[in-house]
Each structure stands twice: as structure tokens, then as C-alpha cells.
Design an enzyme around this catalytic site. Structure first.
Site, short mmCIF file in Angstrom:
data_model
loop_
_atom_site.label_atom_id
_atom_site.label_comp_id
_atom_site.label_asym_id
_atom_site.label_seq_id
_atom_site.Cartn_x
_atom_site.Cartn_y
_atom_site.Cartn_z
CE LYS A 1 44.73 71.83 52.72
NZ LYS A 1 43.76 70.88 53.33
CE LYS B 1 37.88 79.98 54.61
NZ LYS B 1 37.52 78.90 55.58
CE LYS C 1 34.33 73.19 54.84
NZ LYS C 1 35.19 74.31 55.28
CB THR D 1 40.84 78.22 62.61
OG1 THR D 1 41.14 77.13 61.74
CG2 THR D 1 39.69 79.02 62.05
CG ASN E 1 40.23 73.84 66.84
OD1 ASN E 1 40.63 74.96 66.58
ND2 ASN E 1 41.00 72.78 66.74
CB SER F 1 45.84 73.23 55.77
OG SER F 1 44.99 72.67 56.73
#
Ligand code: GLU
Length: 432
Positions: free
Chosen positions: A71, A95, A107, A191, A222, A359
Site C-alpha cells: 500500500k 508505517k 510507493k 493524514t 492537504n 485508506s
């Protein structure tokens, strides 16, 4: 490729080596985690509006999938390089392990200045990139999401492109989608909200009175906007804000909702106060990003890019606490300097995990076809962030190690037990 960025993956590995002494995981675990499992490099030809053809270069890296499908976001940025994407994928593995969600890390990135593309060009690039990586990603293998300069609409285009290739509706191939296309409520500010949840834990431990706490936010995208908005709402004094062009400072603190509004209308960070439809300038000093980082504040929130606090400016940092909302804003060599100066750092792999947590919620909702209320998203996010913050903080106090080392130790416990469960040299040598 900027020189600074070449060292990012090596720097991530250096940190892993530094924490190795504090964990009891098998050496094999560390060897496995030092190498990304798979790397894909693609070229994306894009027809420009003027009829010409531009070729863009992109990457997708799957770092480790022991704990689940990989992810991680996709960024569109001119500095994207394979080295950067590898480092970002590595951080995603840790993470997801820190917050205990069943994913590995990945990523992606495209080397492009998205601001120079028209909307139609951006759509062609987004769909083109998905076409090139379609065999590498999938709802059960690798699930992308937004990152710098990618947004919900781009996720929607990519989901649609994948669904056309797969010839079935596949909302679970990507997260951070627009709500009508299967996105989750609460993903947009997740986030920043996750970082806010961490700061609330800090507030409890430090017995802070929000009104007395000054905050500087580097990066007003954001995540930076969301955390500034939530802190301001609780009474924190947001005294400095910047974007890539520079920032503003006022010892009085800013009205964050007004600044968010002005930023979204003018794309600039301006010291403004809005009353209804009327906005007026407020007293403030223009500052550079370097000046913002060196401000004497209680809480410094780097929410822009990696490599912002390095060995060359770490000694100038006066903030007592740093909450890393960006990925990799502090280099491993700066860690020691900050630690010697008594600065507490809440590391990226914990502080900015709220995005990937929601997510995960979005992906589970897509797979079940059952959608949650906003309050449920917020309360489940808060539950995970508070629990894992406490876990990391407990490890940090019990073993007398900093929060970053503790977060890595915590992640390595989960990653190590998953990797070791498949057998280590010790197990296989024992025979039987
Ligand atoms: N790009 C975000 C990050 O760095 C979110 C990743 C995701 O939601 O998968 O954590």
C-alpha cells in the site's frame, strides 16, 4: 536528479541499522527489509493539447508484502526518482506495521511538474500511468493512493482505467477516490487528523494548555492545512505557515480557516482574516522556509517535503517538539543533533499514518460494499492513532529511547514476527 535525494534510500537503511541494536528480531528480518521486493520503471507517452508528444518517467516500488498487500501513494513531482520512491515505499512498510494495519509498503511516482499540465493532459497522464502499472498493482496485491500533487480526481481516473483493463468494477484497486466513486468519508483530511490525534496524546502527556502552545506549519497542502485547522479549532496558536514560495509569521497567531480559504482561492499563503465574503490583510512578517524551521515555537510541523531538517540546520531548530507530517523531513544525521538538544520528534511513520489508516477503511468498505458514517471513520481512526501513539510512547519511556527508535522497534516487532513465522535459519537448521 537533485543530489540530496540520491541518498534517501541509503538514509532509510542507515536508520534501520541504527535501531537494530534495540530490537530482538532475527538478522534475517533486517536483511529482507533492506531490499525492495519489486521495482517497476515505466515511460508514459502523453499527447499534449498542442498536438506534441511528451514522454514522462514513472516508478512503482513494492517494498515488502509479508504482512499483506502493499500500500502506498503515487506522487507527481519534478524531483521524483527511483531512489526517492524506494525510500517512500520502505517507510510505508514501517508505517503500516506501526499502526497495525494488514498491509506491506509500496510507493509510486511520476517525474512531472503537474502544475504545468492542463486538466486534460493530467487525465491522460494519470490514465497512461495506470495502464503502464496495471499488471503490477491490484486490489489483492498493491493498492495505490494519493500523495504529493495527486488528488481524489486523479485516483478516480486511475480506478476507472484499471476497471476498464480488468473489465469489471474495481473500486478497491486504489484509495483516496472521490466519494461518489467509492471513496471513504473522512479520507481527505485523514493524514492531518491522524497527526492531530497524536498531538492530542502529546497534550495529555505534557499537560498542555492549547492556548499557550505556539505552532509553526511548514507546507500548507492537504495535510498541513488539516492539522493547522484542527489545532486552531482547539485553541492552539498557529503563528507561522509557509508553502513552497515562502511563509508568514505573526506572534498573535493566525485565523487558520481564513488562510485556508485564501490559499484555495489564490494558491498563495497570505496573512488574511476573512469575515463573511470580505478578507483583509492582517499584520504579519514574511519569512522564508528556513526561518520558519528555526522559529522559537512549542510545536514545529514539517508538512512539505523530505530532507528539510538536515545536519546543516538541525542545530538551529528551537522548537521543543517536532511532529513529522511529511515523509522523511528529518535526515538520520539530524536525528542525533535534535536528540542532543532535547527536542522530541514524533516520527513520520506514526504521525502521518492517518492517511493510510483511512485508506485501509476505504478499501474494506469497497470490498464489503457497505459504507460507514463520518463519525465512525473519525472514531476508529482516533482509536488506532491513540492506541499506537501510547504503545510507541510506552516503548520509548520503558527503554529510554527516542520516539522514532521506539516506533521502529514497535514496527519491527510486528514485521519480525510475520517474517519469522515463515521460518528463519535457526528454525531450518534445527531439522526435525
Ligand atoms: N501517501 C500517503 C502516505 O504517504 C497515503 C498512502 C495510502 O493511503 O496508501 O502515507
Amino acid at each position: 536528479m537533485p543530489k540530496q535525494q540520491q541518498a534517501l534510500f541509503d538514509d532509510a537503511i542507515r536508520r534501520l541499522e541504527q535501531v537494530a541494536d534495540h530490537t530482538r528480531v532475527d538478522d534475517e528480518v533486517l536483511s529482507v527489509l533492506k531490499h525492495p521486493k519489486a521495482t517497476l520503471e515505466v515511460s508514459i507517452p502523453v499527447r499534449r493539447d498542442d498536438g506534441s508528444l511528451s514522454i514522462y518517467h514513472g516508478y512503482r516500488v513494492r517494498h515488502d508484502d509479508t504482512r499483506g498487500p502493499t500500500k502506498g501513494g503515487i506522487r507527481f513531482h519534478p524531483d521524483v526518482s527511483i531512489d526517492e520512491v524506494k525510500a517512500l515505499a520502505f517507510w510505508m512498510t514501517f508505517k503500516c506495521a506501526v499502526v497495525g494495519i494488514p498491509y506491506g509498503g509500496a510507493k509510486g511516482g511520476v517525474c512531472v511538474n503537474a502544475k504545468e499540465l492542463s486538466k486534460l493532459e493530467l487525465e491522460r497522464l494519470s490514465r497512461g500511468f495506470m495502464r503502464q502499472i496495471a499488471d503490477f498493482v491490484g486490489p489483492d496485491t498493491d493498492i495505490p493512493a494519493p500523495d504529493m500533487y495527486t488528488n481524489a480526481m486523479i485516483m478516480g481516473w486511475m480506478m476507472d482505467e484499471y476497471s476498464r483493463i480488468a473489465r469489471r468494477h474495481t473500486p478497491d484497486v486504489i484509495t483516496g477516490k472521490p466519494i461518489p466513486l467509492g471513496g471513504s468519508l473522512g479520507r481527505a483530511d485523514a493524514t492531518g487528523r491522524g497527526a492531530y490525534n497524536c498531538i492530542k496524546q502529546l497534550e495529555r502527556i505534557k499537560e498542555w494548555e492549547p492556548k499557550q502552545i505556539t505552532v509553526a506549519v511548514q507546507g500548507f497542502g492537504n495535510a498541513g492545512q488539516a492539522v493547522a485547522r484542527l489545532l486552531h479549532k482547539d485553541g492552539y496558536k498557529v503563528v507561522a505557515v509557509s508553502d513552497s514560495k515562502g511563509g508568514v509569521y505573526s506572534s498573535e497567531g493566525f485565523d487558520v480557516p481564513s488562510m485556508i480559504r485564501v490559499k484555495s482561492e489564490s494558491r498563495e499563503v497570505k496573512a488574511m482574516y476573512c469575515d463573511g465574503s470580505v478578507c483583509e490583510a492582517v499584520d504579519a512578517r514574511n519569512i522564508t522556509n528556513e526561518e520558519l524551521l528555526a522559529l522559537d515555537v512549542d510545536l514545529l510541523i514539517p508538512a512539505a517535503m523530505e530532507n528539510q531538517i538536515t545536519e546543516s540546520n538541525a542545530a538551529d531548530i528551537k522548537a521543543r517538539h517536532i511532529v513529522e507530517v511529511a515523509n522523511g523531513p528529518v535526515t538520520s544525521r539530524a536525528d542525533g543533533i535534535l536528540k542532543d538538544n532535547g527536542i522530541m520528534v514524533i516520527p513520520d511513520i506514526l504521525a502521518n499514518a492517518g492517511g493510510v489508516v483511512v485508506s485501509y477503511f476505504e478499501w474494506t468498505q469497497n470490498r464489503q460494499g457497505f459504507y460507514w458514517k463520518l463519525e465512525d471513520v473519525h472514531s476508529r481512526l482516533e482509536e488506532i492513532m491513540a492506541r499506537e501513539f501510547r504503545n510507541v510512547h510506552d516503548i520509548s519511556s520503558e527503554r529510554k529511547i527516542d520516539m522514532r527508535t521506539a516506533a521502529y522497534v514497535h514496527a519491527l516487532d510486528r514485521l519480525g514476527s510475520a517474517i519469522e513465522a515463515q521460518g528463519t535459519e535457526q528454525y531450518f537448521r534445527a531439522g526435525g
